[in-house]
Design a protein around this motif. Structure first.
Motif, PDB file in Angstrom:
ATOM      1  N   ARG A  26       0.831  -1.179   0.033  1.00  0.00           N
ATOM      2  CA  ARG A  26      -0.008  -0.059  -0.098  1.00  0.00           C
ATOM      3  C   ARG A  26       0.967   1.110   0.055  1.00  0.00           C
ATOM      4  N   ALA A  27       1.839   1.249   0.813  1.00  0.00           N
ATOM      5  CA  ALA A  27       2.777   2.487   0.883  1.00  0.00           C
ATOM      6  C   ALA A  27       3.571   2.581  -0.477  1.00  0.00           C
ATOM      7  N   SER A  28       3.816   1.674  -1.056  1.00  0.00           N
ATOM      8  CA  SER A  28       4.498   1.673  -2.292  1.00  0.00           C
ATOM      9  C   SER A  28       3.792   2.233  -3.359  1.00  0.00           C
ATOM     10  N   ILE A  50       1.289   7.317   6.940  1.00  0.00           N
ATOM     11  CA  ILE A  50       2.117   8.276   5.948  1.00  0.00           C
ATOM     12  C   ILE A  50       1.577   9.768   6.300  1.00  0.00           C
ATOM     13  N   SER A  51       2.369  10.481   6.783  1.00  0.00           N
ATOM     14  CA  SER A  51       2.093  11.963   7.117  1.00  0.00           C
ATOM     15  C   SER A  51       2.295  13.006   6.021  1.00  0.00           C
ATOM     16  N   ILE A  52       1.462  13.704   5.645  1.00  0.00           N
ATOM     17  CA  ILE A  52       1.670  14.743   4.504  1.00  0.00           C
ATOM     18  C   ILE A  52       1.602  16.073   5.093  1.00  0.00           C
ATOM     19  N   PRO A  53       2.443  17.086   4.813  1.00  0.00           N
ATOM     20  CA  PRO A  53       2.296  18.390   5.009  1.00  0.00           C
ATOM     21  C   PRO A  53       1.107  19.050   4.270  1.00  0.00           C
ATOM     22  N   CYS A  54       0.271  19.991   5.159  1.00  0.00           N
ATOM     23  CA  CYS A  54      -0.709  20.237   4.441  1.00  0.00           C
ATOM     24  C   CYS A  54      -0.937  21.692   5.011  1.00  0.00           C
ATOM     25  N   PRO A  55      -1.412  22.822   4.012  1.00  0.00           N
ATOM     26  CA  PRO A  55      -1.510  24.214   4.821  1.00  0.00           C
ATOM     27  C   PRO A  55      -2.697  24.305   5.762  1.00  0.00           C
ATOM     28  N   ASP A  56      -3.920  23.684   5.390  1.00  0.00           N
ATOM     29  CA  ASP A  56      -4.889  23.581   6.193  1.00  0.00           C
ATOM     30  C   ASP A  56      -5.572  22.306   6.110  1.00  0.00           C
ATOM     31  N   ALA A  57      -4.941  21.376   6.972  1.00  0.00           N
ATOM     32  CA  ALA A  57      -5.233  19.987   7.362  1.00  0.00           C
ATOM     33  C   ALA A  57      -6.769  19.706   7.587  1.00  0.00           C
ATOM     34  N   VAL A  74      -3.888  15.507  12.135  1.00  0.00           N
ATOM     35  CA  VAL A  74      -2.853  15.408  13.219  1.00  0.00           C
ATOM     36  C   VAL A  74      -2.404  16.562  13.654  1.00  0.00           C
ATOM     37  N   ALA A  75      -2.491  17.798  12.865  1.00  0.00           N
ATOM     38  CA  ALA A  75      -1.963  18.847  13.492  1.00  0.00           C
ATOM     39  C   ALA A  75      -2.519  19.922  12.430  1.00  0.00           C
ATOM     40  N   SER A  76      -2.597  21.170  12.587  1.00  0.00           N
ATOM     41  CA  SER A  76      -3.217  22.146  11.822  1.00  0.00           C
ATOM     42  C   SER A  76      -2.526  21.979  10.334  1.00  0.00           C
ATOM     43  N   ASP A  77      -1.325  21.588  10.235  1.00  0.00           N
ATOM     44  CA  ASP A  77      -0.743  21.651   8.913  1.00  0.00           C
ATOM     45  C   ASP A  77      -0.070  20.113   8.592  1.00  0.00           C
ATOM     46  N   CYS A  78      -1.139  19.129   9.052  1.00  0.00           N
ATOM     47  CA  CYS A  78      -0.463  17.853   8.808  1.00  0.00           C
ATOM     48  C   CYS A  78      -1.591  16.844   8.738  1.00  0.00           C
ATOM     49  N   LEU A  79      -1.784  15.992   7.518  1.00  0.00           N
ATOM     50  CA  LEU A  79      -2.732  14.976   7.419  1.00  0.00           C
ATOM     51  C   LEU A  79      -1.976  13.641   7.627  1.00  0.00           C
ATOM     52  N   ARG A  80      -2.768  12.666   8.038  1.00  0.00           N
ATOM     53  CA  ARG A  80      -2.257  11.385   8.209  1.00  0.00           C
ATOM     54  C   ARG A  80      -2.996  10.308   7.431  1.00  0.00           C
ATOM     55  N   VAL A  81      -2.288   9.497   6.632  1.00  0.00           N
ATOM     56  CA  VAL A  81      -2.941   8.347   5.839  1.00  0.00           C
ATOM     57  C   VAL A  81      -2.703   6.970   6.532  1.00  0.00           C
ATOM     58  N   SER A  82      -3.653   6.423   6.970  1.00  0.00           N
ATOM     59  CA  SER A  82      -3.511   5.345   7.769  1.00  0.00           C
ATOM     60  C   SER A  82      -3.554   4.005   6.667  1.00  0.00           C
ATOM     61  N   LEU A  83      -2.489   3.473   6.452  1.00  0.00           N
ATOM     62  CA  LEU A  83      -2.121   2.480   5.543  1.00  0.00           C
ATOM     63  C   LEU A  83      -2.857   1.006   6.016  1.00  0.00           C
ATOM     64  N   SER A  84      -2.767   1.110   7.558  1.00  0.00           N
ATOM     65  CA  SER A  84      -3.180  -0.189   8.173  1.00  0.00           C
ATOM     66  C   SER A  84      -4.778  -0.465   8.017  1.00  0.00           C
ATOM     67  N   PRO A  92      -4.930   3.347  -5.025  1.00  0.00           N
ATOM     68  CA  PRO A  92      -4.610   3.813  -6.216  1.00  0.00           C
ATOM     69  C   PRO A  92      -5.609   5.227  -6.592  1.00  0.00           C
ATOM     70  N   GLY A  93      -5.281   6.452  -6.825  1.00  0.00           N
ATOM     71  CA  GLY A  93      -5.900   7.652  -6.984  1.00  0.00           C
ATOM     72  C   GLY A  93      -6.142   8.379  -5.608  1.00  0.00           C
ATOM     73  N   LEU A  94      -5.548   8.024  -4.387  1.00  0.00           N
ATOM     74  CA  LEU A  94      -5.575   8.742  -3.266  1.00  0.00           C
ATOM     75  C   LEU A  94      -4.867   9.922  -3.396  1.00  0.00           C
ATOM     76  N   ALA A  95      -3.461   9.866  -3.755  1.00  0.00           N
ATOM     77  CA  ALA A  95      -2.661  10.852  -3.679  1.00  0.00           C
ATOM     78  C   ALA A  95      -3.055  11.993  -4.541  1.00  0.00           C
ATOM     79  N   HIS A  96      -3.913  11.583  -5.839  1.00  0.00           N
ATOM     80  CA  HIS A  96      -4.386  12.677  -6.628  1.00  0.00           C
ATOM     81  C   HIS A  96      -5.552  13.294  -5.975  1.00  0.00           C
ATOM     82  N   GLU A  97      -6.381  12.576  -5.305  1.00  0.00           N
ATOM     83  CA  GLU A  97      -7.470  13.295  -4.594  1.00  0.00           C
ATOM     84  C   GLU A  97      -7.027  14.254  -3.402  1.00  0.00           C
ATOM     85  N   ILE A  98      -6.044  13.763  -2.764  1.00  0.00           N
ATOM     86  CA  ILE A  98      -5.248  14.451  -1.669  1.00  0.00           C
ATOM     87  C   ILE A  98      -4.851  15.980  -2.336  1.00  0.00           C
TER      88      ILE A  98
END
Length: 102
Positions: A26-28, A50-57, A74-84, A92-98
């Motif tokens: 999934r991570a790959s 996997i954590s993603i910096p995001c201006p307005d999480a 998980v913070a005002s400027d960070c989103l977390r994707v739960s792969l588990s 597939p396609g999740l990165a695009h949607e984010i």
């Protein structure tokens, strides 16, 4: 019993290996697509998230919820994707949607 019985302990070890392979796959997929989309992620070597910096999480998270995509701000400027807990077929396609939601 699970840890002291050689048979059940072997089963447990196999289950852990299998689950690790699933999360690694999934991570790959996600990281490859994130790179293609220009979606920045925090360094990742392995694990459940996997954590993603995001201006307005929070805003991004709420936008994604409308598409039944649930990420944790998980913070005002960070989103977390739960792969588990994310089914492999939904990666597939999740990165695009984010990227679009930011």
């Amino acid at each position: 019993e699970l840890l002291t019985n050689p048979e059940t302990f072997a089963d447990l070890k196999q289950e852990v290996r299998t689950n690790k392979e699933i999360v690694t796959k999934r991570a790959s997929i996600f990281l490859k697509e994130a790179k293609e989309e220009g979606l920045v992620t925090y360094p990742y070597s392995f694990g459940f998230f996997i954590s993603i910096p995001c201006p307005d999480a929070l805003k991004t998270s709420l936008t994604l919820q409308k598409k039944n995509i649930f990420l944790a701000p998980v913070a005002s400027d960070c989103l977390r994707v739960s792969l588990s807990c994310l089914p492999t077929e939904e990666v597939p396609g999740l990165a695009h949607e984010i990227k679009v939601a930011q």
